[in-house]
Design a protein around this motif. Sequence first.
Motif, PDB file in Angstrom:
ATOM      1  N   ALA A  19     -13.331 -23.070 -10.194  1.00 24.01           N
ATOM      2  CA  ALA A  19     -13.428 -21.606 -10.195  1.00 24.01           C
ATOM      3  C   ALA A  19     -12.773 -21.013  -8.958  1.00 24.01           C
ATOM      4  CB  ALA A  19     -14.891 -21.180 -10.280  1.00 24.01           C
ATOM      5  N   THR A  20     -13.020 -21.632  -7.813  1.00 25.08           N
ATOM      6  CA  THR A  20     -12.432 -21.143  -6.561  1.00 25.08           C
ATOM      7  C   THR A  20     -10.913 -21.285  -6.581  1.00 25.08           C
ATOM      8  OG1 THR A  20     -14.444 -21.870  -5.418  1.00 25.08           O
ATOM      9  CG2 THR A  20     -12.557 -21.287  -4.056  1.00 25.08           C
ATOM     10  N   LEU A  22      -9.081 -21.260  -9.189  1.00 29.21           N
ATOM     11  CA  LEU A  22      -8.577 -20.305 -10.177  1.00 29.21           C
ATOM     12  C   LEU A  22      -8.417 -18.908  -9.595  1.00 29.21           C
ATOM     13  CD1 LEU A  22      -7.892 -19.894 -13.243  1.00 29.21           C
ATOM     14  CD2 LEU A  22     -10.306 -19.317 -13.561  1.00 29.21           C
ATOM     15  N   VAL A  23      -9.317 -18.530  -8.707  1.00 29.65           N
ATOM     16  CA  VAL A  23      -9.337 -17.158  -8.207  1.00 29.65           C
ATOM     17  C   VAL A  23      -8.673 -17.004  -6.844  1.00 29.65           C
ATOM     18  CG1 VAL A  23     -11.540 -17.243  -6.947  1.00 29.65           C
ATOM     19  CG2 VAL A  23     -10.843 -15.137  -8.063  1.00 29.65           C
ATOM     20  N   CYS A  96     -18.150 -18.283 -12.972  1.00 23.07           N
ATOM     21  CA  CYS A  96     -18.189 -18.490 -11.522  1.00 23.07           C
ATOM     22  C   CYS A  96     -16.993 -17.837 -10.839  1.00 23.07           C
ATOM     23  CB  CYS A  96     -18.227 -19.982 -11.202  1.00 23.07           C
ATOM     24  SG  CYS A  96     -19.780 -20.803 -11.621  1.00 23.07           S
ATOM     25  N   ALA A  97     -15.824 -17.934 -11.461  1.00 19.29           N
ATOM     26  CA  ALA A  97     -14.616 -17.337 -10.882  1.00 19.29           C
ATOM     27  C   ALA A  97     -14.738 -15.820 -10.800  1.00 19.29           C
ATOM     28  CB  ALA A  97     -13.394 -17.733 -11.708  1.00 19.29           C
ATOM     29  N   THR A 101     -14.885 -13.607  -7.231  1.00 15.27           N
ATOM     30  CA  THR A 101     -13.717 -12.789  -6.918  1.00 15.27           C
ATOM     31  C   THR A 101     -13.961 -11.724  -5.851  1.00 15.27           C
ATOM     32  OG1 THR A 101     -12.668 -13.162  -9.069  1.00 15.27           O
ATOM     33  CG2 THR A 101     -12.038 -11.169  -7.896  1.00 15.27           C
ATOM     34  N   ALA A 157     -19.786 -19.416  -6.147  1.00 16.99           N
ATOM     35  CA  ALA A 157     -19.648 -20.112  -7.427  1.00 16.99           C
ATOM     36  C   ALA A 157     -20.737 -21.172  -7.600  1.00 16.99           C
ATOM     37  CB  ALA A 157     -18.264 -20.745  -7.532  1.00 16.99           C
TER      38      ALA A 157
END
Length: 226
Positions: A19-20, A22-23, A96-97, A101, A157
């Motif tokens: 998730a981290t 990804l963002v 989570c992403a 954010t 997340a």
Amino acid sequence: MTATAAEVLRNTLLWAALATALVMVPGMLVAYVLARRDFRGKRIVSTLFSLPLVLPPTAVGYLLLRTFAVDGPLGRDTLGIDLDVILSWKAVVIACAVMATPLVVRTARVSFEAVDPRYEDMARTLGHGRAATFLRYTLPMARRGLMAALILGFTRAVGEFGATIILAGNIPGRTQTLATAIFSAQQAGREGEANVLLVIALVAGFAAVYASEALSQKQAAAATRR
């Protein structure tokens, strides 16, 4: 630590890392634009990226659920294909992403604002383009703040609950995270398991916030020296 707790922790850390990742890049670019550019609708854009920070997580989860529902904007009827997001590990990562954010964008924005724009102007006068200036000068000078953004986003997340349980559910071994596992253990009266998971969450949260504070202080000190 029981095998179940170990599995939950491993899955949670993996999904939080995804998730981290990804963002982080898009969040960093948005933060840079907000820090350096003035444009019409800037406040609206800033507000939209901050919304998950103030909305109830369950509301965010419901919005995501409607988005990926069969008849939603990213659903099977609209796209013609099934992304198979709801009640899957992909749902955990997306939830989570989205919830991470705001912290990533806000922290990265403060970090970029702490970098004196005169250094960027000097780099351009030496023949560097905008991309080269950003990569060779701005990013290195803002690195501590960006690391703090990365840590805070990852920690958010890891601790995410409301949006995740709406979009991904709480399926052991499939979508169960540290937060939802604590909820399940408490609801089932398994206090020993809940306490172990709680200690893990406390230690991880304390370490992450402490590291973020240390990096932010170093960033502020470096900006003062410049």
